[in-house]
Design a protein around this motif. Structure first.
Motif, PDB file in Angstrom:
ATOM      1  N   ILE A  14       0.822  -1.213   0.000  1.00 25.62           N
ATOM      2  CA  ILE A  14       0.000   0.000   0.000  1.00 25.62           C
ATOM      3  C   ILE A  14       0.859   1.267   0.000  1.00 25.62           C
ATOM      4  CG2 ILE A  14      -1.760   1.316   1.223  1.00 25.62           C
ATOM      5  CD1 ILE A  14      -2.827  -1.293   0.033  1.00 25.62           C
ATOM      6  N   ILE A  15       1.705   1.416   1.004  1.00 26.06           N
ATOM      7  CA  ILE A  15       2.437   2.677   1.168  1.00 26.06           C
ATOM      8  C   ILE A  15       3.394   2.938   0.021  1.00 26.06           C
ATOM      9  CG2 ILE A  15       4.132   3.880   2.617  1.00 26.06           C
ATOM     10  CD1 ILE A  15       2.831   2.574   5.051  1.00 26.06           C
ATOM     11  N   GLU A  16       4.242   1.980  -0.290  1.00 26.78           N
ATOM     12  CA  GLU A  16       5.265   2.214  -1.309  1.00 26.78           C
ATOM     13  C   GLU A  16       4.694   2.399  -2.712  1.00 26.78           C
ATOM     14  OE1 GLU A  16       8.119  -0.909  -0.776  1.00 26.78           O
ATOM     15  OE2 GLU A  16       8.956  -0.008   1.048  1.00 26.78           O
ATOM     16  N   PRO A  17       3.672   1.644  -3.144  1.00 20.59           N
ATOM     17  CA  PRO A  17       3.146   1.846  -4.502  1.00 20.59           C
ATOM     18  C   PRO A  17       2.242   3.066  -4.664  1.00 20.59           C
ATOM     19  CG  PRO A  17       2.713  -0.389  -3.695  1.00 20.59           C
ATOM     20  CD  PRO A  17       3.108   0.442  -2.520  1.00 20.59           C
ATOM     21  N   ALA A  18       1.720   3.624  -3.588  1.00 16.72           N
ATOM     22  CA  ALA A  18       0.741   4.711  -3.696  1.00 16.72           C
ATOM     23  C   ALA A  18       1.356   5.938  -4.361  1.00 16.72           C
ATOM     24  CB  ALA A  18       0.207   5.085  -2.317  1.00 16.72           C
ATOM     25  N   ARG A  19       0.561   6.662  -5.131  1.00 16.69           N
ATOM     26  CA  ARG A  19       1.066   7.910  -5.722  1.00 16.69           C
ATOM     27  C   ARG A  19       0.998   9.050  -4.718  1.00 16.69           C
ATOM     28  NH1 ARG A  19      -3.402   9.467 -10.392  1.00 16.69           N
ATOM     29  NH2 ARG A  19      -5.267   9.447  -9.100  1.00 16.69           N
ATOM     30  N   GLU A  20       0.144   8.910  -3.702  1.00 18.14           N
ATOM     31  CA  GLU A  20       0.106   9.894  -2.625  1.00 18.14           C
ATOM     32  C   GLU A  20       1.163   9.533  -1.573  1.00 18.14           C
ATOM     33  OE1 GLU A  20      -4.066   9.039  -4.184  1.00 18.14           O
ATOM     34  OE2 GLU A  20      -2.425   7.837  -3.346  1.00 18.14           O
ATOM     35  N   ASN A  21       1.468  10.487  -0.694  1.00 16.57           N
ATOM     36  CA  ASN A  21       2.284  10.188   0.478  1.00 16.57           C
ATOM     37  C   ASN A  21       1.415   9.453   1.491  1.00 16.57           C
ATOM     38  OD1 ASN A  21       4.809  11.789  -0.121  1.00 16.57           O
ATOM     39  ND2 ASN A  21       3.295  13.435  -0.213  1.00 16.57           N
ATOM     40  N   VAL A  22       1.896   8.308   1.967  1.00 20.74           N
ATOM     41  CA  VAL A  22       1.153   7.549   2.969  1.00 20.74           C
ATOM     42  C   VAL A  22       2.080   7.259   4.149  1.00 20.74           C
ATOM     43  CG1 VAL A  22      -0.214   5.500   3.478  1.00 20.74           C
ATOM     44  CG2 VAL A  22      -0.276   6.482   1.174  1.00 20.74           C
ATOM     45  N   TYR A  23       1.606   7.618   5.350  1.00 17.78           N
ATOM     46  CA  TYR A  23       2.304   7.323   6.590  1.00 17.78           C
ATOM     47  C   TYR A  23       1.367   6.492   7.460  1.00 17.78           C
ATOM     48  CZ  TYR A  23       5.418  11.031   4.994  1.00 17.78           C
ATOM     49  OH  TYR A  23       6.291  11.792   4.253  1.00 17.78           O
ATOM     50  N   SER A  32      10.890  -3.075  17.535  1.00 17.61           N
ATOM     51  CA  SER A  32      11.639  -3.472  16.346  1.00 17.61           C
ATOM     52  C   SER A  32      10.973  -2.981  15.068  1.00 17.61           C
ATOM     53  CB  SER A  32      11.781  -4.995  16.312  1.00 17.61           C
ATOM     54  OG  SER A  32      12.422  -5.417  15.123  1.00 17.61           O
ATOM     55  N   THR A  33       9.646  -3.102  14.989  1.00 16.03           N
ATOM     56  CA  THR A  33       8.918  -2.657  13.787  1.00 16.03           C
ATOM     57  C   THR A  33       9.064  -1.156  13.587  1.00 16.03           C
ATOM     58  OG1 THR A  33       7.333  -4.466  13.993  1.00 16.03           O
ATOM     59  CG2 THR A  33       6.647  -2.571  12.673  1.00 16.03           C
ATOM     60  N   VAL A  34       8.936  -0.395  14.663  1.00 15.32           N
ATOM     61  CA  VAL A  34       9.092   1.053  14.549  1.00 15.32           C
ATOM     62  C   VAL A  34      10.503   1.404  14.088  1.00 15.32           C
ATOM     63  CG1 VAL A  34       9.189   3.218  15.850  1.00 15.32           C
ATOM     64  CG2 VAL A  34       7.282   1.634  16.201  1.00 15.32           C
ATOM     65  N   ILE A  51       6.388   5.255   9.953  1.00 15.03           N
ATOM     66  CA  ILE A  51       5.602   5.177  11.186  1.00 15.03           C
ATOM     67  C   ILE A  51       5.780   6.490  11.950  1.00 15.03           C
ATOM     68  CG2 ILE A  51       5.309   4.037  13.414  1.00 15.03           C
ATOM     69  CD1 ILE A  51       6.102   1.423  12.094  1.00 15.03           C
ATOM     70  N   VAL A  52       4.670   7.204  12.141  1.00 14.42           N
ATOM     71  CA  VAL A  52       4.725   8.540  12.741  1.00 14.42           C
ATOM     72  C   VAL A  52       4.139   8.589  14.146  1.00 14.42           C
ATOM     73  CG1 VAL A  52       4.721   9.718  10.510  1.00 14.42           C
ATOM     74  CG2 VAL A  52       2.536   9.161  11.619  1.00 14.42           C
ATOM     75  N   GLY A  53       3.671   7.457  14.644  1.00 13.43           N
ATOM     76  CA  GLY A  53       3.102   7.424  15.976  1.00 13.43           C
ATOM     77  C   GLY A  53       2.493   6.072  16.269  1.00 13.43           C
ATOM     78  N   LEU A  54       1.947   5.930  17.462  1.00 10.84           N
ATOM     79  CA  LEU A  54       1.263   4.714  17.886  1.00 10.84           C
ATOM     80  C   LEU A  54      -0.229   5.002  18.028  1.00 10.84           C
ATOM     81  CD1 LEU A  54       3.721   3.525  20.689  1.00 10.84           C
ATOM     82  CD2 LEU A  54       3.676   2.821  18.285  1.00 10.84           C
ATOM     83  N   LYS A  55      -1.048   3.973  17.836  1.00 12.91           N
ATOM     84  CA  LYS A  55      -2.507   4.124  17.901  1.00 12.91           C
ATOM     85  C   LYS A  55      -3.072   3.113  18.884  1.00 12.91           C
ATOM     86  CE  LYS A  55      -6.829   5.032  16.573  1.00 12.91           C
ATOM     87  NZ  LYS A  55      -7.351   4.583  15.282  1.00 12.91           N
ATOM     88  N   VAL A  56      -3.981   3.586  19.736  1.00 12.20           N
ATOM     89  CA  VAL A  56      -4.695   2.689  20.632  1.00 12.20           C
ATOM     90  C   VAL A  56      -6.159   3.093  20.657  1.00 12.20           C
ATOM     91  CG1 VAL A  56      -4.143   4.097  22.676  1.00 12.20           C
ATOM     92  CG2 VAL A  56      -4.775   1.686  22.958  1.00 12.20           C
ATOM     93  N   ARG A  57      -7.032   2.095  20.622  1.00 10.90           N
ATOM     94  CA  ARG A  57      -8.468   2.358  20.694  1.00 10.90           C
ATOM     95  C   ARG A  57      -8.923   2.139  22.142  1.00 10.90           C
ATOM     96  NH1 ARG A  57     -12.125  -0.217  16.255  1.00 10.90           N
ATOM     97  NH2 ARG A  57     -11.082  -2.190  16.741  1.00 10.90           N
ATOM     98  N   ALA A  58      -9.257   3.242  22.806  1.00 15.08           N
ATOM     99  CA  ALA A  58      -9.660   3.210  24.212  1.00 15.08           C
ATOM    100  C   ALA A  58     -11.183   3.179  24.288  1.00 15.08           C
ATOM    101  CB  ALA A  58      -9.095   4.422  24.948  1.00 15.08           C
ATOM    102  N   SER A  59     -11.730   2.006  24.155  1.00 17.05           N
ATOM    103  CA  SER A  59     -13.174   1.838  24.124  1.00 17.05           C
ATOM    104  C   SER A  59     -13.507   0.441  24.633  1.00 17.05           C
ATOM    105  CB  SER A  59     -13.690   2.013  22.690  1.00 17.05           C
ATOM    106  OG  SER A  59     -15.052   1.673  22.585  1.00 17.05           O
ATOM    107  N   HIS A  60     -14.579   0.310  25.418  1.00 27.52           N
ATOM    108  CA  HIS A  60     -14.865  -0.985  26.041  1.00 27.52           C
ATOM    109  C   HIS A  60     -15.213  -2.054  25.013  1.00 27.52           C
ATOM    110  CE1 HIS A  60     -19.252  -1.653  25.716  1.00 27.52           C
ATOM    111  NE2 HIS A  60     -19.387  -0.347  25.795  1.00 27.52           N
ATOM    112  N   ARG A 119       2.397  19.203  11.120  1.00 28.70           N
ATOM    113  CA  ARG A 119       3.149  19.388  12.370  1.00 28.70           C
ATOM    114  C   ARG A 119       2.886  18.234  13.341  1.00 28.70           C
ATOM    115  NH1 ARG A 119       1.663  25.035  11.517  1.00 28.70           N
ATOM    116  NH2 ARG A 119       3.566  26.192  10.966  1.00 28.70           N
ATOM    117  N   ALA A 120       1.666  17.742  13.351  1.00 33.22           N
ATOM    118  CA  ALA A 120       1.306  16.683  14.294  1.00 33.22           C
ATOM    119  C   ALA A 120       2.105  15.407  14.058  1.00 33.22           C
ATOM    120  CB  ALA A 120      -0.192  16.384  14.204  1.00 33.22           C
ATOM    121  N   ILE A 121       2.553  15.181  12.820  1.00 30.62           N
ATOM    122  CA  ILE A 121       3.315  13.963  12.524  1.00 30.62           C
ATOM    123  C   ILE A 121       4.772  14.272  12.184  1.00 30.62           C
ATOM    124  CG2 ILE A 121       1.312  12.599  11.874  1.00 30.62           C
ATOM    125  CD1 ILE A 121       2.032  13.120   8.922  1.00 30.62           C
TER     126      ILE A 121
END
Length: 407
Positions: free
Chosen positions: A116-125, A157-159, A166-175, A326-328
């Motif tokens: 996905i990221i490498e073939p896309a014509r847009e910038n993808v992070y 290791s992945t980061v 990779i510009v950050g970490l994501k967590v879903r805080a929901s029950h 700026r956020a990323i």
């Protein structure tokens, strides 16, 4: 594509007569911008002569901003059951940079990158999901069932192997994701963020954990997505103490992000917050295959909703251009300087009469809308237009509060 590594073009591109907005330079005055074959800005002037070897894009007085950046999308198509293809929400919609918000975890990030990221014509992070499996079977198989879902060493290791994307970490805080874990996943993600020196994006939703408690764990640069959700127990409109906590968080440098999505944006909440002086820092779509034809449609429509609720034109543009950059950690200043990569969106703001809805099914009408014309990536100008689903929204249809499916 990563970091505007454009393929060399056969000819330079000359953008003529664009009214810039969202740059440090004074807005409104028509300018010509010459982009060389490598996709870099070669000249900016009131008038630049054309030549036989130059491709000309006549802006005709249209508005030209830094490229629209969507801080929250899901584009791990084929790797999750909710993701779209990048081209469904990217350049063809005026968006030049997308940030996938946790579709992949450490176990499958290599696929997101390669396919996905490498073939896309847009910038993808990407924000890397705290849960190893990411959103493979979103909301059907939780990525955070228990501690076995998280592998600190493999995340680190992945980061380290993918810091260019990779510009950050994501967590879903929901029950509905974490069950009885409450704040534990957020605490673990915040610890990893400190170790890796990366911001944390937190999805706030159905408590527990409480939105209130999540805000207390975050620090400057972290991101709260779905900041204007209307879910019971998680709406800043229904709880004055939570509203003040959100105000304090914004003052501390925490990024309040719209993250519209199929289940996470309320007109009433956003309107009340804007009226009280609490705008979002960033406007994102949370586009996925359950929100595309439902409440969201695209970036331009999401921007138009915030404009209709009281944000100024310049504020909306900043919230989808320099603020998410700026956020990323991307360059957000000097984007019209000679030698900078040419990453722009050419658009108009036009009169309209369009029925739209929020994530809870509440209807509204847009009388002014953003209409993208071109996404400019280097010396390539890609035709763009706003997305409109085949079926217009109707009253009586409401989204599932957990996933956005329409009733």
């Amino acid at each position: 594509m990563i970091g505007n590594h454009f393929p060399r073009a056969d000819r330079p591109l000359l953008i003529k007569g664009a009214r810039t907005i969202g740059f440090a330079a004074p807005a409104g005055t028509p300018l010509d911008i010459l982009v060389d074959r490598e996709g870099r800005i070669a000249e900016v002037a009131a008038s630049i002569a054309t030549g036989d070897d130059i491709r000309v894009l006549d802006a005709g007085g249209g508005l030209l901003s830094p490229g629209w950046t969507d801080l929250h999308v899901h584009v791990w198509y084929g790797g999750t059951d909710i993701s779209l293809r990048p081209e469904q929400c990217g350049a063809a919609r005026g968006v030049t940079t997308m940030v996938d918000a946790g579709s992949a975890g450490e176990a499958n990030f290599h696929g997101l990158r390669e396919f996905i990221i490498e073939p896309a014509r847009e910038n993808v992070y990407a924000f890397l999901n705290l849960g190893s499996i990411g959103l493979v079977a979103c909301n059907r198989v939780s990525e955070l069932m228990d501690i076995r879902s998280i592998d600190f060493e493999r995340i680190i290791s992945t980061v380290e192997k993918n810091r260019d994307v990779i510009v950050g970490l994501k967590v879903r805080a929901s029950h509905v994701i974490t069950g009885g874990w409450d704040l534990t996943p957020v605490k673990l993600a915040k610890k990893l963020g400190r170790v890796l020196k990366l911001p944390l994006m937190v999805h706030v939703g159905e408590p527990p954990p409480l939105y209130d408690d999540v805000l207390g764990l975050l620090t400057e640069g972290d991101i709260v997505t779905h900041c204007f959700n209307g879910k019971a127990g998680s709406s800043i409109l229904e709880d004055e103490d939570l509203y003040r906590l959100a105000e304090d968080a914004a003052a501390r440098g925490i990024v309040l992000d719209v993250g519209h999505g199929g289940a996470s944006f309320s007109f009433d909440v956003a309107k009340a917050a804007l009226a009280r002086g609490l705008p979002p820092r960033t406007i994102s779509t949370d586009l996925h295959n359950r929100s595309l034809d439902g409440a969201v449609w695209d970036m331009a429509t999401t921007m138009s909703k915030l404009l209709s609720l009281g944000m100024k034109l310049e504020e909306v543009v900043a919230a989808v251009t320099t603020a998410p950059r700026r956020a990323i950690g991307l360059q957000a200043d000097g984007l019209l300087d000679k030698g900078r990569p040419a990453e722009f969106t050419l658009f108009d703001v036009v009169d309209a009469d369009i029925a739209v809805k929020d994530s809870q099914g509440a209807l509204s009408r847009l009388t002014r809308v953003f209409e993208p014309r071109q996404a400019i990536l280097g010396a390539e100008a890609i035709a763009a237009q706003r997305y409109v689903p085949a079926q217009a929204p109707t009253a009586g249809k409401h989204a599932c509060p957990h996933c956005g499916w329409q009733s």
